[in-house]
Design a protein around this motif. Structure first.
Motif, PDB file in Angstrom:
ATOM      1  N   GLY A 163      54.027  25.031  28.471  1.00  0.00           N
ATOM      2  CA  GLY A 163      54.060  26.229  29.279  1.00  0.00           C
ATOM      3  C   GLY A 163      52.684  26.846  29.451  1.00  0.00           C
ATOM      4  N   PHE A 164      52.616  27.915  30.225  1.00  0.00           N
ATOM      5  CA  PHE A 164      51.344  28.579  30.501  1.00  0.00           C
ATOM      6  C   PHE A 164      51.623  29.943  31.105  1.00  0.00           C
ATOM      7  CE2 PHE A 164      52.608  26.112  34.159  1.00  0.00           C
ATOM      8  CZ  PHE A 164      52.470  27.000  35.218  1.00  0.00           C
ATOM      9  N   GLU A 165      50.611  30.802  31.083  1.00  0.00           N
ATOM     10  CA  GLU A 165      50.661  32.115  31.729  1.00  0.00           C
ATOM     11  C   GLU A 165      49.304  32.358  32.372  1.00  0.00           C
ATOM     12  OE1 GLU A 165      51.735  34.972  28.769  1.00  0.00           O
ATOM     13  OE2 GLU A 165      53.682  34.055  28.351  1.00  0.00           O
ATOM     14  N   LYS A 166      49.281  32.446  33.695  1.00  0.00           N
ATOM     15  CA  LYS A 166      48.027  32.631  34.421  1.00  0.00           C
ATOM     16  C   LYS A 166      48.138  33.841  35.335  1.00  0.00           C
ATOM     17  CE  LYS A 166      47.016  27.663  34.660  1.00  0.00           C
ATOM     18  NZ  LYS A 166      46.626  26.540  35.546  1.00  0.00           N
ATOM     19  N   ARG A 167      47.044  34.572  35.431  1.00  0.00           N
ATOM     20  CA  ARG A 167      47.030  35.668  36.403  1.00  0.00           C
ATOM     21  C   ARG A 167      45.606  36.035  36.767  1.00  0.00           C
ATOM     22  NH1 ARG A 167      49.622  40.567  32.810  1.00  0.00           N
ATOM     23  NH2 ARG A 167      48.594  40.048  30.848  1.00  0.00           N
ATOM     24  N   ASP A 168      45.500  36.507  37.998  1.00  0.00           N
ATOM     25  CA  ASP A 168      44.259  37.063  38.529  1.00  0.00           C
ATOM     26  C   ASP A 168      44.582  38.438  39.088  1.00  0.00           C
ATOM     27  OD1 ASP A 168      42.072  34.886  38.438  1.00  0.00           O
ATOM     28  OD2 ASP A 168      43.783  33.826  39.280  1.00  0.00           O
ATOM     29  N   ILE A 169      43.776  39.419  38.706  1.00  0.00           N
ATOM     30  CA  ILE A 169      43.973  40.796  39.168  1.00  0.00           C
ATOM     31  C   ILE A 169      42.669  41.304  39.747  1.00  0.00           C
ATOM     32  CG2 ILE A 169      44.519  43.165  38.461  1.00  0.00           C
ATOM     33  CD1 ILE A 169      46.148  41.983  36.143  1.00  0.00           C
ATOM     34  N   PHE A 170      42.774  41.947  40.885  1.00  0.00           N
ATOM     35  CA  PHE A 170      41.628  42.627  41.488  1.00  0.00           C
ATOM     36  C   PHE A 170      42.064  44.034  41.869  1.00  0.00           C
ATOM     37  CE2 PHE A 170      39.498  44.093  45.364  1.00  0.00           C
ATOM     38  CZ  PHE A 170      38.183  44.149  44.914  1.00  0.00           C
ATOM     39  N   LYS A 228      45.086  47.198  44.899  1.00  0.00           N
ATOM     40  CA  LYS A 228      45.049  46.174  43.855  1.00  0.00           C
ATOM     41  C   LYS A 228      45.881  44.967  44.285  1.00  0.00           C
ATOM     42  CE  LYS A 228      48.381  48.723  40.960  1.00  0.00           C
ATOM     43  NZ  LYS A 228      48.269  50.020  41.661  1.00  0.00           N
ATOM     44  N   GLU A 229      45.466  43.815  43.743  1.00  0.00           N
ATOM     45  CA  GLU A 229      46.106  42.553  44.084  1.00  0.00           C
ATOM     46  C   GLU A 229      46.430  41.799  42.797  1.00  0.00           C
ATOM     47  OE1 GLU A 229      43.357  40.456  46.538  1.00  0.00           O
ATOM     48  OE2 GLU A 229      43.239  42.050  48.055  1.00  0.00           O
ATOM     49  N   LEU A 230      47.553  41.104  42.844  1.00  0.00           N
ATOM     50  CA  LEU A 230      48.010  40.319  41.703  1.00  0.00           C
ATOM     51  C   LEU A 230      48.396  38.921  42.170  1.00  0.00           C
ATOM     52  CD1 LEU A 230      49.156  40.004  38.750  1.00  0.00           C
ATOM     53  CD2 LEU A 230      51.337  40.848  39.673  1.00  0.00           C
ATOM     54  N   ASP A 231      47.905  37.922  41.454  1.00  0.00           N
ATOM     55  CA  ASP A 231      48.301  36.527  41.663  1.00  0.00           C
ATOM     56  C   ASP A 231      48.700  36.001  40.290  1.00  0.00           C
ATOM     57  OD1 ASP A 231      48.748  33.945  42.421  1.00  0.00           O
ATOM     58  OD2 ASP A 231      46.780  33.628  43.332  1.00  0.00           O
ATOM     59  N   ASP A 250      56.383  32.713  39.996  1.00  0.00           N
ATOM     60  CA  ASP A 250      55.081  33.157  40.476  1.00  0.00           C
ATOM     61  C   ASP A 250      55.267  34.411  41.302  1.00  0.00           C
ATOM     62  OD1 ASP A 250      55.165  32.363  43.524  1.00  0.00           O
ATOM     63  OD2 ASP A 250      55.890  30.598  42.444  1.00  0.00           O
ATOM     64  N   GLU A 251      54.194  35.171  41.411  1.00  0.00           N
ATOM     65  CA  GLU A 251      54.258  36.423  42.169  1.00  0.00           C
ATOM     66  C   GLU A 251      52.902  36.729  42.769  1.00  0.00           C
ATOM     67  OE1 GLU A 251      56.097  39.795  40.254  1.00  0.00           O
ATOM     68  OE2 GLU A 251      54.679  41.190  41.178  1.00  0.00           O
ATOM     69  N   GLU A 252      52.925  37.129  44.030  1.00  0.00           N
ATOM     70  CA  GLU A 252      51.756  37.681  44.702  1.00  0.00           C
ATOM     71  C   GLU A 252      52.108  39.081  45.168  1.00  0.00           C
ATOM     72  OE1 GLU A 252      50.537  35.122  47.834  1.00  0.00           O
ATOM     73  OE2 GLU A 252      49.861  33.514  46.514  1.00  0.00           O
ATOM     74  N   THR A 253      51.313  40.051  44.743  1.00  0.00           N
ATOM     75  CA  THR A 253      51.588  41.449  45.069  1.00  0.00           C
ATOM     76  C   THR A 253      50.322  42.130  45.531  1.00  0.00           C
ATOM     77  OG1 THR A 253      53.448  41.678  43.527  1.00  0.00           O
ATOM     78  CG2 THR A 253      52.283  43.689  44.111  1.00  0.00           C
TER      79      THR A 253
END
Length: 785
Positions: free
Chosen positions: A289-296, A318-321, A354-357
């Motif tokens: 498994g894994f947990e990845k995220r990018d936040i701006f 703000k942005e979330l990937d 997955d989520e893009e917000t």
């Protein structure tokens, strides 16, 4: 009845304490020896600067110095040091806080949290946004009880406010490095640079955190719960005029963390269940498994001060990937079948998504000049979130059904595995040899790569798109009735609208969907709903003496309704659940005794929560529904004493009696049950001892320790075993030596290596548990220019 008697007795004792505190001060003041006064803390809990001891609400404050010394690096660390605050983390990268028993475990695009997290006044609208730097923080404020007047949406239970240090006019720099067990390696840096004298200032922070992981997957020989995080902040402050300040800040986060470590527990044991291999740090899932995220995030602020009013404007984008995958049961069927183990049920499930917000918000707040007797503030708030989310559960997902070998097996219901495998072998299906060949081929083909969700033999998938908008106008007035008493009244009118769509067309052979007649999913359906509410607060506070403050308050909170994140039919998908409401009655007294060397704060509260949104698991189906009503009674106590100049003693304690008074769930009557995630008793003890001038005339040696204890709590509203988080205590300690611009800290967290559970869920015939971090030790060095 016994619980209510306990509360009445505790309430009586605390009420007596409230009454006798002034007398206590007079009685012992004569025996007071010289001691250093406790530092006064300024907070902004009511959107203006006030001393915490004169703020009419229950508030826990973690100073920047305490955050750094105690190595607070996550919301979980905050919860460990805050009685009455607990977390649901499923997975760990999406923590959902519960304050005084009020919270929500919903992570769907159509849902919200009941307890909010803010960073520099910006609402973190999604659980995966809750990743912040602990380095160079000014403080963290934990506001308990509904804050539905000044703080905006979804603060039914309370809120956590993380406040960073801002750019100022002086040059400053700080470097920090940490090495520790389990491969812990953290580096942090801060520099504050005046760009234009008395006009333009800047502050830059960069942080990197790594560790090797705190659990092992013996099936893959890899570590789980690892961290690889890089983040940065930049803040610019422009003094445009003597009256106008303009701010601009940026925040970026990149994380590539290891997967969670789940343990399969025996659900047939009465009471608390046990791990079959008796090692909670070991799992054997098909994948890691894994947990990845990018936040701006970028925030612009403006503060304009005039002779009559102050105007504050805060705008944020703000942005979330985000993407994650986890082995849900922490086992693999091959090992299970060959070991002859009969414990539990090897579901062979992976869970991911997955989520893009993208979120935009704007708040405008106008307040009167604080020098006037009448203080007022009014404002408006707007927020819009665009959410695109996939939630996926896969059966046999680690095996990838290579060349169709597992096609027929993939249709077997999970409950039939233990009984069905011998029969399959007898019928010539070639188990476990064919299973092993398929598994090996799957691994060789890269189908269980951490970069993608492995192709399952059966999959249930929900694709959700939501546009959530919130509007609000608010106001608050504070007027001194006399030199002692001040009356505060506030109100907020909120409107929430959600445009929601979902489909499950990417599903196939979905067992839950098949039960509803749609094994291969349903086409996209759309729904729109809106809700509105007026929330208010009325508070009477009294500054009896400079060091004695009391208050009585009635406050309300509201959280919007929403839509299911995993509806099994199109009809269920478009049916919204109702908003929840709460009213809180609270009495509190805050005092400083013995010339400021002792602090004694206490409060009692009674909350009524209606239509609370609860997360229910029935068999293998998870959904959100409205419970009828709950009552939450409790008390908070904070004591801090400086008996001598060198010694500090602290205690924070919370008592909770959180009961459903009306909750009928199908054929089950849960009325009288405790709310989930509400330990009855919790406390934190702190002790610190300073020794001046050791080894050097300018040196300071500090010995500090914290002990945090939480009572048993239920993870499910049914209050049935085995979903019980057992009581646990966490002991941390550190030795700090300061000399001139240097500080060296030797620290240890969870010294007793307590195996404490952080999440427990019963799913089907199995129970699946995750655990917190084991004992870690390390050294941290700081240098400040």
């Amino acid at each position: 009845m016994e619980k209510y008697n306990k509360f009445n007795l505790s309430a009586l004792s605390i009420a007596i304490a409230l009454v006798v505190q002034p007398a206590l001060a007079e009685e012992v003041i004569e025996d007071k020896k010289s001691a250093t006064a406790i530092e006064k803390i300024v907070v902004t809990a009511q959107k203006r600067e006030q001393y915490s001891q004169s703020t009419p609400l229950t508030i826990d404050v973690l100073s920047g110095d305490q955050i750094e010394k105690s190595r607070i690096e996550s919301v979980q660390n905050i919860a460990n040091l805050t009685p009455g605050l607990s977390l649901d983390a499923f997975p760990s990268s999406q923590p959902r806080p519960f304050i005084r028993g009020v919270g929500s475990a919903d992570t769907g695009a159509g849902g919200d949290q009941s307890t909010a997290v803010y960073v520099d006044n910006i609402y973190m609208s999604r659980p995966a946004f809750l990743s912040f730097d602990y380095f160079d923080l000014q403080r963290i404020e934990i506001l308990k009880g509904p804050q539905g007047t000044l703080w905006g949406k979804n603060v039914v239970g309370g809120l956590i406010h993380v406040i960073t240090n801002k750019a100022d006019r002086y040059f400053d720099a700080k470097l920090q490095a940490t090495v520790g067990s389990d491969g812990i390696l953290n580096t942090n840096g801060m520099v504050n640079i005046p760009l234009i004298e008395d006009k333009l200032f800047s502050r830059f922070v960069i942080s990197a955190s790594q560790n090797d992981g705190f659990a092992e997957n013996i099936n893959t020989s890899n570590q789980l719960m690892s961290e690889d995080r890089l983040s940065g902040r930049a803040h610019f402050l422009l003094k445009a005029t003597d009256d106008l300040d303009l701010g601009l800040s940026f925040n970026v986060v990149n994380e590539d963390n290891g997967g969670s470590a789940r343990n399969l527990y025996d659900s047939d044991i009465t009471g608390l269940s046990t791990d079959p291999d008796n090692d909670n740090r070991i799992t054997s899932g098909e994948i890691d498994g894994f947990e990845k995220r990018d936040i701006f995030s970028v925030t612009a602020t403006a503060k304009w001060s005039t002779e009559l009013v102050d105007i504050n404007i805060t705008a944020n984008h703000k942005e979330l990937d985000y993407v994650f995958n986890e082995d849900f049961d922490g086992t693999n069927l091959l090992d299970f079948a060959m070991s002859g183990n009969s414990v539990g049920d090897p579901l062979q499930l992976q869970r991911g998504g997955d989520e893009e917000t993208e979120t935009n918000s704007l708040e405008i707040r106008i307040s009167g000049n604080s020098e006037n007797d009448l203080f007022w503030q009014v404002g408006g708030y707007y927020e819009k979130s665009d959410i695109n989310q996939n939630a996926v559960t896969g059966l046999f997902s680690g095996l990838c059904a290579v060349d169709g070998i597992l096609t027929s097996v993939g249709a077997i219901p999970s409950g039939a595995y233990a009984a069905g495998l011998p029969a399959l072998i007898a019928q010539g299906f070639g188990f476990p040899a064919a299973y092993a060949a398929a598994y090996g081929a799957g691994v060789a083909s890269g189908c269980d790569s951490s970069d993608t969700l492995a192709t399952p033999a059966a999959k249930q998938s929900f694709h959700q798109i939501a546009i959530n908008e919130s509007y609000a106008i608010f106001g608050e007035l504070s007027y001194p009735l006399s030199d002692i008493y001040t009356l505060t009244a506030g109100g907020r009118y909120s409107v929430d609208e959600k445009d929601f769509s979902v489909d499950s067309l990417d599903s196939f052979m979905g067992l839950q969907l098949a039960a509803k007649g749609t094994p291969n999913g349903y086409e996209q359906v759309n729904a729109i709903d809106d809700w509105d509410a007026f929330t208010w607060k009325l508070t009477l506070d009294a500054q009896f003496e400079p060091d004695l403050f009391g208050y009585a308050t009635v406050s309300t909170g509201y959280k919007a309704g929403g839509f299911q994140d995993g509806a099994l039919t199109a009809e269920e998908a478009v049916e919204s659940f109702d908003p929840e409401h709460i009213i809180n009655f609270e009495l509190g007294l805050k005092s400083e005794l013995l010339d400021g060397s002792m602090r004694l704060n206490s409060s009692i509260f009674f909350m009524i929560q209606e239509d609370l949104q609860v997360r229910q698991v029935e068999g293998t189906v998870v959904f959100t529904k409205n419970a009828g009503e709950a009552e939450i009674k409790g008390l908070e106590l904070e004591v801090m004493v400086l008996p001598i100049d060198e010694l500090s003693l602290g205690l924070k304690y919370t008592y909770l009696d959180a009961i459903f008074t009306d909750f009928i769930d199908g054929e089950n009557d849960y009325s009288g049950n405790r709310l989930s995630r509400t330990p009855e008793h919790s406390f934190v003890l702190n002790i610190a001892y300073d020794i001046e001038n050791p080894f050097n005339n300018n040196g300071l040696l500090s010995l500090e320790s914290d002990y945090a204890w939480n009572d048993d709590r239920f993870e499910d509203n049914s209050n049935e075993s085995p979903e019980i988080i057992k009581a646990y205590g966490l002991l941390d300690a550190r030795i700090l030596y300061e000399l001139d611009n240097w500080q060296l800290s030797i620290w240890a967290k969870n010294i007793t290596d307590e195996e404490f559970e952080t999440h427990y869920v019963k799913f089907g015939n199995s129970s699946h548990v995750t655990f917190g971090q084991p004992r870690t030790i390390g050294v941290t060095a700081n240098w400040r220019f």
